[in-house]
Write a protein that holds these residues in place. Structure first.
Motif, PDB file in Angstrom:
ATOM      1  N   UNK A  93      12.780  -3.465  -6.158  1.00  0.00           N
ATOM      2  CA  UNK A  93      13.164  -3.450  -7.321  1.00  0.00           C
ATOM      3  C   UNK A  93      12.156  -2.917  -8.601  1.00  0.00           C
ATOM      4  N   UNK A  94      10.987  -2.978  -8.014  1.00  0.00           N
ATOM      5  CA  UNK A  94       9.808  -2.405  -8.990  1.00  0.00           C
ATOM      6  C   UNK A  94       9.737  -0.734  -8.453  1.00  0.00           C
ATOM      7  N   UNK A 130       9.111   6.002 -12.603  1.00  0.00           N
ATOM      8  CA  UNK A 130       9.660   6.435 -13.788  1.00  0.00           C
ATOM      9  C   UNK A 130       8.657   7.325 -14.439  1.00  0.00           C
ATOM     10  N   UNK A 131       9.518   8.269 -15.284  1.00  0.00           N
ATOM     11  CA  UNK A 131       8.929   9.304 -16.121  1.00  0.00           C
ATOM     12  C   UNK A 131       9.157   9.049 -17.556  1.00  0.00           C
ATOM     13  N   UNK A 157       0.704  -1.293  -0.056  1.00  0.00           N
ATOM     14  CA  UNK A 157      -0.135  -0.131  -0.079  1.00  0.00           C
ATOM     15  C   UNK A 157       0.980   1.335  -0.097  1.00  0.00           C
ATOM     16  N   UNK A 158       1.860   1.195   0.808  1.00  0.00           N
ATOM     17  CA  UNK A 158       2.757   2.572   0.827  1.00  0.00           C
ATOM     18  C   UNK A 158       3.538   2.615  -0.426  1.00  0.00           C
ATOM     19  N   UNK A 159       3.938   1.618  -1.060  1.00  0.00           N
ATOM     20  CA  UNK A 159       4.709   1.858  -2.585  1.00  0.00           C
ATOM     21  C   UNK A 159       3.550   2.207  -3.580  1.00  0.00           C
TER      22      UNK A 159
END
Length: 742
Positions: free
Chosen positions: A217-218, A224-225, A165-167
């Motif tokens: 790792x994810x 990412x932009x 949830x935090x990620x």
């Protein structure tokens, strides 16, 4: 009304939960009492057994009534620990915790739908949405913290859900709401990863660190932009790998290293393909050091290489070679062999260590195999062979070698997975024959790559040949399939190289050379069938193919050659090259067929006879045409003359030979072949040939055939009398030796 119903449902839920929890607590108390009683009984049993020496057993002899102590032999230590079933624990874990996993997943979805509903109703703003996500994630982790003592696995899964949830909250806050800059979002994900790693270590939970590892790792993908900042990304990944390596050393969690290895190589390969640059080589080297150390942790501590340690050593060496050499080739740096040689030297140091200890066990074999494979790759790449095909071919042989030395089935499985990939990449390599121009004979990248595949394939056949009989029976299907594929790969590799260099010749020339090579290739396999450990069924199949190719060669290929000679496209001397197939054909009839089980079935006599008839008839026809004409326009005339006048004579002679051999060797099938050919010849003669001849030719044909048939009949009668006299003489001898029979 709806709010009141919702409150009532919540009250009912908590009441049911309280009642169920009370019953569970009561059951836990009863189980605790039973465990105490069981422990006390076990201790009493141990006290009684301590009075008996466990190292001594007694046997009573039948002849001598005395007690003889027998010491138990100490267990034999093995270098490689027994192979464990890694699938069973996973299924056990899922069976025991599937409801928890589904539950936390459902809870996360429920919270997500609630937040979406609140957003649609404009109850909360963007900042509040992110805050709610962080609070819920933290609250779930806090709840799991209080449950960790009595419900360790349950707590780990709940904590993993909180981390997820935090990620995702961080990702949404950055991507959708733009509440953070990219740098701040990255710092937050790093903090989440660090907290999760520390909690994993503190809780001693491998399950939790797996969640943390996936999130870590994810995380770069989440924030990412689309703009690549590879140095920053891989600095983060290598720091993450070092942290994971530390945890793996402290807690012996092998799953941590394997997950990190897979993710790291995916990122590295993507970088190498998208934007090859010298900087990526440095990160490849760092990754090599990290995972090489991970693979050697048991070897350093206990001087033992487990199954998955060996597999990691193989994969880290070969994956690093593929990545680094690919970058070298793309950037046109030299020499490309520098890193294969460096890695070979590193492995040779460990090989030297084992050699100095005079320990020639599994570790010695593994380091020897890796070192030799890397040196082989270095030499192959120096000759500009194709990278992926070369590395995979050598790696497949190494896996087979390690399987042979360790008898661990995982390496056999990896070999059977990798070898088809070698064939696929080799086929891609062969496709370059169609576009390449002016390749050197033999010393060209395509054939040199094929040579590596051929050599490794031969090595694989030798390794499979030396397997114990029990292993051969267990792997008979795979071994049979592998042999067919191996012989096919070698055949195609050599054939394509030959065809490429004669592709400018007429099609008849190419077809003839291809068939001649095919005949000799099968002949060599049959010649060395015992050394190649070819079974009888496979040998029989190869003989049938060999005979079929001979018929194809004389009926189609030779006709094309004759036509090309007559139209001046091929020199007449080439026909002598075509006739070279007689060498393997005669040797096969004389030596190979009698030693094989080919003639166990009656149809084999027919197949060999038809082949012999076709070969002799066609070759005599071709020689007759070449001897009598040099003009393509007059071929039909001589063809008709040969078919009417000479072919019946040839068939009559062959039929007589078959019948003679059948009577002499008591082979009824040869008699049938002879009479069938004789009948076909007579049918052809009286139904067609006689009506196409002039009077002179008709007289000559009838006289010659009549003489041949009479002589054949006389010979058969004579042979028949000889056989009858031999049988009568044998019966007379038996009667003389046994007077009672008279």
């Amino acid at each position: 009304m709806e709010n009141s119903l919702f409150i009532i449902l919540i009250f009912v839920f908590f009441f049911a939960y309280y009642t169920l929890n009370k019953k569970i607590s009561h059951l836990e108390n009863e189980i605790s009492e039973l465990r105490k009683k069981a422990t006390k009984n076990a201790q009493l049993t141990e006290i009684k057994e301590e009075r008996i020496d466990p190292e001594v057993k007694f046997t009573l002899s039948e002849d001598i009534q005395e007690v003889q102590p027998i010491k138990q032999q100490p267990p034999v230590s093995k270098e490689t620990p027994p192979q464990k079933d890694w699938i069973a624990p996973i299924f056990d874990f899922l069976k025991q915790n599937i409801l928890t996993i589904i539950g936390i997943f459902t809870l996360v979805l429920g919270i997500g739908y609630f937040v979406k509903y609140a957003i649609d109703k404009n109850w909360i703003g963007e900042t509040s949405r992110a805050g709610i996500g962080f609070l819920i994630g933290g609250g779930i982790m806090l709840t799991a913290h209080f449950l960790r003592k009595n419900y360790a696995v349950f707590s780990s899964i709940i904590t993993g859900g909180g981390i997820a949830i935090l990620y995702f909250t961080t990702t949404i806050a950055f991507r959708e709401y733009h509440l953070f800059t990219q740098n701040l979002a990255f710092i937050i994900t790093c903090i989440i990863t660090l907290i999760s790693i520390l909690l994993s270590y503190y809780y001693k939970s491998e399950t939790l660190i797996i969640f943390s590892l996936f999130g870590g790792f994810l995380a770069p993908l989440m924030i990412s932009t689309g703009q690549s900042n590879y140095p920053f990304l891989f600095t983060y990944i290598m720091v993450l790998n070092i942290g994971m390596l530390t945890i793996a050393f402290l807690k012996h969690w092998k799953s941590v290293g394997w997950i990190a290895f897979i993710f790291t190589n995916i990122y590295l390969f993507y970088w190498a393909v998208e934007k090859p640059e010298i900087l990526s080589i440095y990160f490849y080297i760092i990754a090599y050091i990290i995972f090489y150390a991970f693979a050697l942790q048991s070897y350093i501590k206990k001087n033992v290489l487990s199954t998955y340690d060996i597999l990691m050593l193989v994969l880290i060496n070969f994956s690093s070679i593929i990545g680094i050499v690919y970058i070298f080739n793309e950037l046109e740096y030299e020499p490309v062999i520098i890193f294969p040689i460096i890695f070979a030297l590193i492995n040779s140091l460990l090989l030297l260590k084992e050699y100095n200890k005079k320990d020639f066990g599994i570790s010695y074999s593994v380091f020897t195999g890796i070192t030799v494979s890397l040196v082989t790759i270095a030499f192959a790449l120096q000759f500009k062979t194709h990278l992926i095909t070369t590395v995979w071919a050598i790696e497949a042989t190494l896996l087979l070698f390690i399987w042979k030395k360790t008898s661990l089935n995982i390496f056999k499985l990896c070999f059977y997975v990798l070898f088809p990939l070698v064939i696929v990449t080799q086929m891609v390599t062969w496709a370059e024959y169609y576009t390449a121009k002016n390749l050197n004979i033999v010393f060209n990248p395509v054939f040199l790559t094929s040579s590596v595949t051929v050599i490794t394939t031969l090595a694989n056949l030798i390794l499979l040949k030396k397997l114990p009989e029990t292993q051969k029976q267990d792997n008979s299907f795979f071994e049979y399939t592998f042999k067919i594929l191996s012989f096919g790969v070698i055949y195609v590799a050599l054939l394509l190289e030959i065809i490429y260099h004669i592709s400018e010749k007429p099609w008849s020339f190419i077809f003839s050379i291809g068939l001649l090579f095919s005949v000799y290739y099968l002949f060599i396999i049959l010649l060395f069938r015992k050394k190649l450990d070819i079974n009888k069924d496979f040998e029989t199949g190869l003989i049938y193919i060999f005979l079929f190719l001979l018929m194809l060669n004389v009926s189609f290929s030779a006709s094309g050659i004759v036509t090309s000679i007559l139209v001046k496209k091929i020199d007449i001397n080439f026909y002598a090259v075509h006739l070279l197939y007689w060498i393997p054909f005669i040797y096969t009839l004389w030596k190979i067929l009698p030693e094989s089980d080919f003639f166990k079935k009656e149809i084999a006599y027919w197949f060999v006879s038809i082949t012999l008839i076709t070969v002799i008839s066609c070759e005599l026809y071709h020689l007759y045409i070449l001897a009598n004409t040099s003009d393509i326009l007059t071929v039909w005339k001589f063809e008709k003359h040969f078919s009417i006048l000479y072919l019946p004579i040839i068939w009559a002679v062959l039929a007589s030979i078959f019948i003679y051999l059948g009577l002499k060797k008591n082979i009824s099938e040869l008699n049938k072949v002879g009479f069938a050919l004789l009948g076909l010849m007579i049918l052809k003669l009286y139904a067609y040939d006689v009506w196409q001849m002039d009077n002179v030719s008709r007289i000559i044909a009838f006289i010659i055939l009549g003489v041949i048939l009479l002589l054949s009949s006389f010979m058969f009668q004579r042979l028949k009398n000889i056989i009858k006299n031999l049988v009568d003489k044998k019966d007379e001898t038996i009667e003389n030796d046994n007077p009672e029979m008279q």
